[in-house]
Design a protein around this motif. Structure first.
Motif, PDB file in Angstrom:
ATOM      1  N   LEU A 146       0.863  -1.174   0.000  1.00  0.00           N
ATOM      2  CA  LEU A 146       0.000   0.000   0.000  1.00  0.00           C
ATOM      3  C   LEU A 146       0.903   1.228   0.000  1.00  0.00           C
ATOM      4  O   LEU A 146       1.702   1.416   0.923  1.00  0.00           O
ATOM      5  CB  LEU A 146      -0.909  -0.014   1.236  1.00  0.00           C
ATOM      6  CG  LEU A 146      -1.807   1.197   1.455  1.00  0.00           C
ATOM      7  CD1 LEU A 146      -2.664   1.500   0.234  1.00  0.00           C
ATOM      8  CD2 LEU A 146      -2.668   0.990   2.696  1.00  0.00           C
ATOM      9  N   VAL A 169      -1.267  -1.302  -4.318  1.00  0.00           N
ATOM     10  CA  VAL A 169      -2.323  -0.298  -4.297  1.00  0.00           C
ATOM     11  C   VAL A 169      -1.716   1.070  -4.019  1.00  0.00           C
ATOM     12  O   VAL A 169      -0.957   1.245  -3.058  1.00  0.00           O
ATOM     13  CB  VAL A 169      -3.391  -0.640  -3.233  1.00  0.00           C
ATOM     14  CG1 VAL A 169      -4.450   0.440  -3.166  1.00  0.00           C
ATOM     15  CG2 VAL A 169      -4.026  -1.999  -3.530  1.00  0.00           C
ATOM     16  N   LEU A 210      -2.570   4.758  -2.952  1.00  0.00           N
ATOM     17  CA  LEU A 210      -3.605   5.581  -2.326  1.00  0.00           C
ATOM     18  C   LEU A 210      -3.403   7.025  -2.776  1.00  0.00           C
ATOM     19  O   LEU A 210      -2.510   7.719  -2.300  1.00  0.00           O
ATOM     20  CB  LEU A 210      -3.553   5.457  -0.803  1.00  0.00           C
ATOM     21  CG  LEU A 210      -4.595   6.241  -0.020  1.00  0.00           C
ATOM     22  CD1 LEU A 210      -6.010   5.971  -0.501  1.00  0.00           C
ATOM     23  CD2 LEU A 210      -4.477   5.942   1.461  1.00  0.00           C
ATOM     24  N   ARG A 225      -3.130  -0.682  -8.786  1.00  0.00           N
ATOM     25  CA  ARG A 225      -4.517  -0.298  -8.530  1.00  0.00           C
ATOM     26  C   ARG A 225      -4.519   1.042  -7.799  1.00  0.00           C
ATOM     27  O   ARG A 225      -3.878   1.160  -6.749  1.00  0.00           O
ATOM     28  CB  ARG A 225      -5.209  -1.377  -7.725  1.00  0.00           C
ATOM     29  CG  ARG A 225      -5.355  -2.680  -8.501  1.00  0.00           C
ATOM     30  CD  ARG A 225      -5.572  -3.847  -7.568  1.00  0.00           C
ATOM     31  NE  ARG A 225      -5.712  -5.086  -8.279  1.00  0.00           N
ATOM     32  CZ  ARG A 225      -4.703  -5.937  -8.478  1.00  0.00           C
ATOM     33  NH1 ARG A 225      -3.494  -5.671  -8.037  1.00  0.00           N
ATOM     34  NH2 ARG A 225      -4.900  -7.071  -9.135  1.00  0.00           N
ATOM     35  N   VAL A 270      -6.579   4.006  -5.874  1.00  0.00           N
ATOM     36  CA  VAL A 270      -7.807   4.302  -5.131  1.00  0.00           C
ATOM     37  C   VAL A 270      -7.626   5.625  -4.395  1.00  0.00           C
ATOM     38  O   VAL A 270      -6.506   6.100  -4.225  1.00  0.00           O
ATOM     39  CB  VAL A 270      -8.165   3.177  -4.137  1.00  0.00           C
ATOM     40  CG1 VAL A 270      -8.428   1.866  -4.859  1.00  0.00           C
ATOM     41  CG2 VAL A 270      -7.076   2.992  -3.122  1.00  0.00           C
ATOM     42  N   SER A 271      -8.742   6.180  -3.915  1.00  0.00           N
ATOM     43  CA  SER A 271      -8.654   7.494  -3.276  1.00  0.00           C
ATOM     44  C   SER A 271      -8.980   7.477  -1.790  1.00  0.00           C
ATOM     45  O   SER A 271      -8.880   8.517  -1.138  1.00  0.00           O
ATOM     46  CB  SER A 271      -9.568   8.481  -3.998  1.00  0.00           C
ATOM     47  OG  SER A 271     -10.909   8.022  -3.947  1.00  0.00           O
ATOM     48  N   ALA A 317      -8.692   1.256  -0.412  1.00  0.00           N
ATOM     49  CA  ALA A 317      -7.389   0.609  -0.588  1.00  0.00           C
ATOM     50  C   ALA A 317      -7.367  -0.763   0.072  1.00  0.00           C
ATOM     51  O   ALA A 317      -6.938  -1.754  -0.531  1.00  0.00           O
ATOM     52  CB  ALA A 317      -6.284   1.494  -0.003  1.00  0.00           C
TER      53      ALA A 317
END
Length: 180
Positions: free
Chosen positions: A102, A131, A133, A164, A166-167, A172
């Motif tokens: 992450l 991921v 963020l 990937r 994500v916000s 996440a």
């Protein structure tokens, strides 16, 4: 549950919102029963995510090179503190000890870590989720550049799909848990 490696900034001069984001990640990791694997520092976002994870009852593994221990920035409160010979060894241990990655906002070190785990994934050396963020649009410029690089075919579509974006913190971890 999963051992999730969090890459993030360790700067000590950040706006409070970034430290709050890191703390929210640590709390959510702990709340969902995950182990935090981090760069082993006690400062900046890195320290905030680890402190919040422990406060929520989570297990923390810090991985830090001896040179940073010598600068007295080690997270000595980590449940497990692994000291390595250098930065390259640190990344290797973090990658080996993690089930997913992450990436929070950060600087050059964070980008170095992102690109290393992403490259290893592209090469098929791991199949762990990665991921990014993108809180408050932090990575919008980077993603625009990467999309341009992909249009020029320096990065394949399949490589882009490994990252990937994500916000939100919940989003996440949801992505990681679906893949894990």
């Amino acid at each position: 549950m999963a051992a999730i490696c969090v890459f993030c900034g360790s700067s000590t001069v950040l706006e409070p919102r970034w430290l709050e984001l890191a703390a929210a990640v640590g709390a959510e990791l702990a709340g969902r029963g995950h182990t935090l694997v981090s760069g082993g520092g006690r400062v900046g976002m890195m320290g905030a995510v680890a402190t919040a994870a422990r406060a929520g009852g989570g297990h923390t593994v810090g991985v830090i090179p001896q040179s940073l221990v010598d600068l007295e920035v080690a997270d000595t409160s980590a449940d497990e503190l692994v000291v390595t010979e250098g930065m390259a060894a640190r990344k290797t241990v973090m990658i080996d000890r993690s089930d997913a990655f992450l990436v929070l906002p950060g600087g050059l070190g964070t980008l170095d870590e992102l690109f290393e785990v992403w490259t290893l994934g592209i090469l098929g050396l791991h199949d762990k989720p990665i991921v990014l963020l993108d809180a408050d649009g932090f990575y919008t410029g980077l993603m625009g550049w990467l999309e341009g690089v992909a249009r020029e075919r320096f990065i394949g579509i399949s490589a882009m799909s490994l990252l990937r974006v994500v916000s939100t913190v919940d989003g996440a971890l949801d992505v990681i848990e679906r893949v894990d």
